[in-house]
Enzyme design. Sequence first.
Site, PDB file in Angstrom:
ATOM      1  N   ASP A 101      -0.530  -5.613   0.566  1.00 47.19           N
ATOM      2  CA  ASP A 101      -1.844  -5.941   0.005  1.00 47.19           C
ATOM      3  C   ASP A 101      -1.732  -7.288  -0.709  1.00 47.19           C
ATOM      4  O   ASP A 101      -0.647  -7.659  -1.159  1.00 47.19           O
ATOM      5  CB  ASP A 101      -2.277  -4.874  -1.008  1.00 47.19           C
ATOM      6  CG  ASP A 101      -2.758  -3.600  -0.327  1.00 47.19           C
ATOM      7  OD1 ASP A 101      -3.389  -3.686   0.738  1.00 47.19           O
ATOM      8  OD2 ASP A 101      -2.494  -2.511  -0.879  1.00 47.19           O
ATOM      9  N   CYS A 129       0.859  -1.197   0.000  1.00 51.50           N
ATOM     10  CA  CYS A 129       0.000   0.000   0.000  1.00 51.50           C
ATOM     11  C   CYS A 129       0.889   1.238   0.000  1.00 51.50           C
ATOM     12  O   CYS A 129       1.749   1.383   0.884  1.00 51.50           O
ATOM     13  CB  CYS A 129      -0.892   0.000   1.235  1.00 51.50           C
ATOM     14  SG  CYS A 129      -1.830   1.540   1.405  1.00 51.50           S
TER      15      CYS A 129
END
Lengths: 154, 154, 154, 154, 154, 154, 154, 154, 154, 154
Positions: free
Chosen positions: B59, B52
């Site tokens: 992520d 991220c």
Amino acid sequence: MTEERYTSLEQLGAQTGAPESPEAARLERVSNPAQGNDFLIRFTCPEFTSICPVTGQPDFAHLVIDYVPGEWIVESKSLKLFLTSFRNHGAFHEACTMMIGQRLVDEIAPKWLRIGGYWYPRGGIPIDVFGQWGECPKGVWVPDQGVQPYRGRG
Amino acid sequence: MTEERYTSLEQLGAQTGAPESPEAARLERVSNPAQGNDFLIRFTCPEFTSICPVTGQPDFAHLVIDYVPGEWIVESKSLKLFLTSFRNHGAFHEACTMMIGQRLVDEIAPKWLRIGGYWYPRGGIPIDVFGQWGECPKGVWVPDQGVQPYRGRG
Amino acid sequence: MTEERYTSLEQLGAQTGAPESPEAARLERVSNPAQGNDFLIRFTCPEFTSICPVTGQPDFAHLVIDYVPGEWIVESKSLKLFLTSFRNHGAFHEACTMMIGQRLVDEIAPKWLRIGGYWYPRGGIPIDVFGQWGECPKGVWVPDQGVQPYRGRG
Amino acid sequence: MTEERYTSLEQLGAQTGAPESPEAARLERVSNPAQGNDFLIRFTCPEFTSICPVTGQPDFAHLVIDYVPGEWIVESKSLKLFLTSFRNHGAFHEACTMMIGQRLVDEIAPKWLRIGGYWYPRGGIPIDVFGQWGECPKGVWVPDQGVQPYRGRG
Amino acid sequence: MTEERYTSLEQLGAQTGAPESPEAARLERVSNPAQGNDFLIRFTCPEFTSICPVTGQPDFAHLVIDYVPGEWIVESKSLKLFLTSFRNHGAFHEACTMMIGQRLVDEIAPKWLRIGGYWYPRGGIPIDVFGQWGECPKGVWVPDQGVQPYRGRG
Amino acid sequence: MTEERYTSLEQLGAQTGAPESPEAARLERVSNPAQGNDFLIRFTCPEFTSICPVTGQPDFAHLVIDYVPGEWIVESKSLKLFLTSFRNHGAFHEACTMMIGQRLVDEIAPKWLRIGGYWYPRGGIPIDVFGQWGECPKGVWVPDQGVQPYRGRG
Amino acid sequence: MTEERYTSLEQLGAQTGAPESPEAARLERVSNPAQGNDFLIRFTCPEFTSICPVTGQPDFAHLVIDYVPGEWIVESKSLKLFLTSFRNHGAFHEACTMMIGQRLVDEIAPKWLRIGGYWYPRGGIPIDVFGQWGECPKGVWVPDQGVQPYRGRG
Amino acid sequence: MTEERYTSLEQLGAQTGAPESPEAARLERVSNPAQGNDFLIRFTCPEFTSICPVTGQPDFAHLVIDYVPGEWIVESKSLKLFLTSFRNHGAFHEACTMMIGQRLVDEIAPKWLRIGGYWYPRGGIPIDVFGQWGECPKGVWVPDQGVQPYRGRG
Amino acid sequence: MTEERYTSLEQLGAQTGAPESPEAARLERVSNPAQGNDFLIRFTCPEFTSICPVTGQPDFAHLVIDYVPGEWIVESKSLKLFLTSFRNHGAFHEACTMMIGQRLVDEIAPKWLRIGGYWYPRGGIPIDVFGQWGECPKGVWVPDQGVQPYRGRG
Amino acid sequence: MTEERYTSLEQLGAQTGAPESPEAARLERVSNPAQGNDFLIRFTCPEFTSICPVTGQPDFAHLVIDYVPGEWIVESKSLKLFLTSFRNHGAFHEACTMMIGQRLVDEIAPKWLRIGGYWYPRGGIPIDVFGQWGECPKGVWVPDQGVQPYRGRG
Ligand SMILES: [Ca+2]
Ligand SMILES: [Ca+2]
Ligand SMILES: [Ca+2]
Ligand SMILES: [Ca+2]
Ligand SMILES: [Ca+2]
Ligand SMILES: [Ca+2]
Ligand SMILES: [Ca+2]
Ligand SMILES: [Ca+2]
Ligand SMILES: [Ca+2]
Ligand SMILES: [Ca+2]
Ligand SMILES: [Ca+2]
Ligand SMILES: [Ca+2]
Ligand SMILES: [Ca+2]
Ligand SMILES: [Ca+2]
Ligand SMILES: [Ca+2]
Ligand SMILES: [Ca+2]
């Protein structure tokens, strides 16, 4: 590592309280990162609750929102807070679902948007509401939402 | 048993390290073995992770890539290494998914390509991104990707 | 009880060995029993294995073949033996799948044929190949193959 | 409570033996109760068995029949007895499936009819047969039959 | 609204970076809120990745951790950061899974703990690792983890 | 990054051909990394094929192996090559499944081992074989293998 | 390639007609290939049909048979022919299921045997019958049959 | 073909009306066809409806009944009529489910009986009721009923 | 909190008995809350029962109703009571399903309506009925009803 | 039709507001209708929401409660209102789940009670909490709750 386009966001990465009503909630947006090529964004929101305007009892729904962005995409934390703001809002299933879709249309001006509202059963009968706004641009891939139908027991 | 067409490949069958960034990754290609008859190739990639760009936290996504090759098909080990190269790359879900599709389009010049990015939930809400490039030739069979929708609990 | 149309078959009902290569396999055919009315025949073949031409290791696939017969239908025992003949054949996923479809097209001259090859994962990424030949006649019902997508773990 | 339209039926509500062959079976019909508005009727028949004409061994199938009635609808007990009559009938999968569809077309003259025959595997390979008759009238809703594909083991 | 018991936590509710290694990660704990009555806590962690110590390529796993707390329960944000810390850690499936379980045992001294590590396939064969520590106290309800088995294709 | 314990392995990380028979295959082992605490290791092997000793036709199976290691764990690439070595081996389902379990028991001396062999149907009837060796030590968690039962069609 | 133990079999590998009644069917057996170590064999038989002794209409069932062999294992083609022999046999669900189990017990003298008969619904209500013979030896692994329960519609 | 044991039955094979109340319904029984060997019989009844004693609105349930017969087994058509007789009967979920089990116990004196009542949701919350009578004899195989849990939406 | 539009409703929020027949049931309606933008409303009704007009025995169905409202939407409690009113109504599956659709069309004048009636099996064969009225306006999203097909056993 | 035992209930059948806190909610009870024979009652509650005590954001859970009543059973409308009362209550997953179980134990004095709390994911990791009170009486049938495990995506 944060790109410039996100510097105007006020809720993401900040301590935020829950907005008290849909009107009080602020939907934020950032510029579409892939503007030359229409594509689809889907949010699946299994945590939604509002209030029955007649009985005052809580209602629950599983929502799925699909849209093709124009100039903007919605910032997802602000979307979450917007949905949270219905917690004390009284509205019928049909009205509530369509109001969420309309607000997103108003705020981020997508090329096309649709919302599926899959409500928990009342009186043994669940209601689903399927609304859409605009016309989907050609060349966009729109997969089925695929939410499993309600089946009672057995 | 190796056919001539594969002799130029540098990563397949060789000891390879993980590329440090998407830019450093080399996608390799071989000539399309069935050029007279358009067909579809699907890669399903359940092992994908990036970073991220705002919080620096990892992520995760499940990716499915469909394409109709032109002159070239992508060599799958180089695809795997390309995807691995996002491990330390910071980008939002929408940008990351579209960037993968674009890079494949640039490198192998397919007649048509689409990518479905099915991201793990953040804030209780998963995002799916569905992009495509070009127009699918007539007479190609394009099955649904059929990825099960996110459902929360229960 | 055997109808006349089957009397020329040489493998069905006979003791047969496994053909040593695709070239050695004989696909047999009988006349289409419903020629006045186009219809679809589907074979589902979960038992398929070939050899990787680079590493020599076995590959596995689940194959589904759909076709609309013209004058002929393929005899299914000979199809099984044809598929068995790939056991020692080296070819890539894309080439192998398209070769099976092409051979059937050559031998039974269907009005339309398609093949879905759903290969087991290599490097964590399975490849699916979807090919078709000819144009499906109007008025034929072609159901989705509905093979469950690959999902990794969890 | 029996309506007049059913008084001519001879098998429904009567003690009936199993017909000895498809030819001996009598399909009965009653007038379509909703003639002004085309609609679809689906029968799902998971209990079907016939005989292999070459080996004499039993075959099994799961059948799904969809039709849009014209002047008549088929009486379901007579349909059941008709299907039962294949118990000692020798025919290949393709021929058997198409024969059932054709007989229904001949007897009840539907506007449109289709049959999906999902046969149990032989030699590790199941065969599905999908036939249809006529052209489906506009404005009729025809859902997918949704029968789960064959998958082998695992 | 924060209860006193949580005031010592340093990572929850704070901006935190990803720890660089398992050793650098700090697992935090708070006092068990239901000490008089043994119960079970389950964490499901579908986002886990580490590094193959031989090839340097990433591995992925779906982890499920069950434990019966003693004096402490683990704070879940610190658990998440601990799992994130394996991102650049090289270890085999068996060693990695057992190390996670052991570290939790060392830090929060549960009455009983078990971990199921469901790893993504390598060479077509996934490995699952099932470890446990201590003896589960009588009167604790321990549901099956119910993770769907790996199935290949079809 | 390779630990010392793996330096004696001859097949892992090396170019290896497929062994010609089960007898020719070499199962390799490394020392158990968690010897003080009994735990379970599960291999799921959906890619297995052998030969029917009577007809010479290929058979297919989905295998799941569970064991509690003693001093050794099996190295998984050598396991894969061992399973591959049955490709030209003729044996019945029961004999083949039990032989695989016995060989593992002989080579790695586990505290306990079991194997589930889920064979593809022949004559419409699949056979499953469930064997085990030794007695499972107390305090080991042994989850159900959970392989979906065979169901025919419909 | 045929082992000596199979040379006495008269039906396997031979042209065989369907036996006319359960009494006329011959169950054949071969010696248990793994006698020193008790194990479980499961047959799944989704193709079974008999006759209702009162109405003469066909009944259908899905059968699953588990047994721990003693000196003998049943030869599976002869089992298939035995099951086929019920095609014209009239018996109630309970009697038919228990008769199959008893006959196997009489012919192959297993250490333990059980049969699950999952019958298709009559009058909207399916009947399942679960019988077993003998006591399962210690140290045998007996997985759940896992047949999906009947659910009506929806 | 009817065996002597069934000649006393008055409802099976006869034209029967629906009994007006549970008290008016007659459960019939026949002698247990396999008395020397305890076994389990399961009825699955997805078509059940009664009346809420407070509101007069209909309730619906999916029922599953398991029992080990003693001297008698229940005749299934009479069971169906007994269940039908609750159509105008007012009782709460718990009372209704237990009353059905008790009545069967009184009429057929099984060695053991249990009933699972899976009721459709009211107020968003379904109730399940699980009752049993007697002690299950040793050596009886009692599979899980496996009814899928209620899940709301999503 | 009740909006004005609901003040004319007489059954919602009131104590209501069950109507004795479909004719006696009153469907109530309120004005469409989103008239400028066509959308779809779906009711799923797994609790439906009527009477077989020939035998007097109860029938059961799972119903799904989709419609695009015009000026009115149906009030859901009145819909529930309308469906309840079929409890003592004798009609065949086809007639009953089409009658429900027609009545809704007559009372709320939707732009388009369809009904899927998924009936429980009789004679081993379930019947599904799919009817629709009017033409669906362009720009309305109509998801598949997705009701799982009937499958018998196994 | 209301039985005497229900006449003391104050919320069932009455207009009731939502209680403002768990403390304000009144759980009501009626006498156990089947006291001579221990049985199990299960409530499935997919509509539950509370507040995170640290962030003030809403949490969601799917709850399943099993209990064996003693002298009393809980009235289900009062249970629903009790659960609703957590809407503005701040508590952690573990504390909240155990508090619900404890309150039920205090109010209805069951012989045994357990609660499964299946919480929606936070930080990608869902928490499940499994608590129980008392010892389950012998002879009670306690089916698995069977809630599907969380799986992330793909
Ligand atoms: Ca789709
Ligand atoms: Ca149902
Ligand atoms: Ca599809
Ligand atoms: Ca849910
Ligand atoms: Ca389809
Ligand atoms: Ca996953
Ligand atoms: Ca469909
Ligand atoms: Ca369980
Ligand atoms: Ca498979
Ligand atoms: Ca298990
Ligand atoms: Ca099991
Ligand atoms: Ca189980
Ligand atoms: Ca079970
Ligand atoms: Ca759909
Ligand atoms: Ca079946
Ligand atoms: Ca269970």
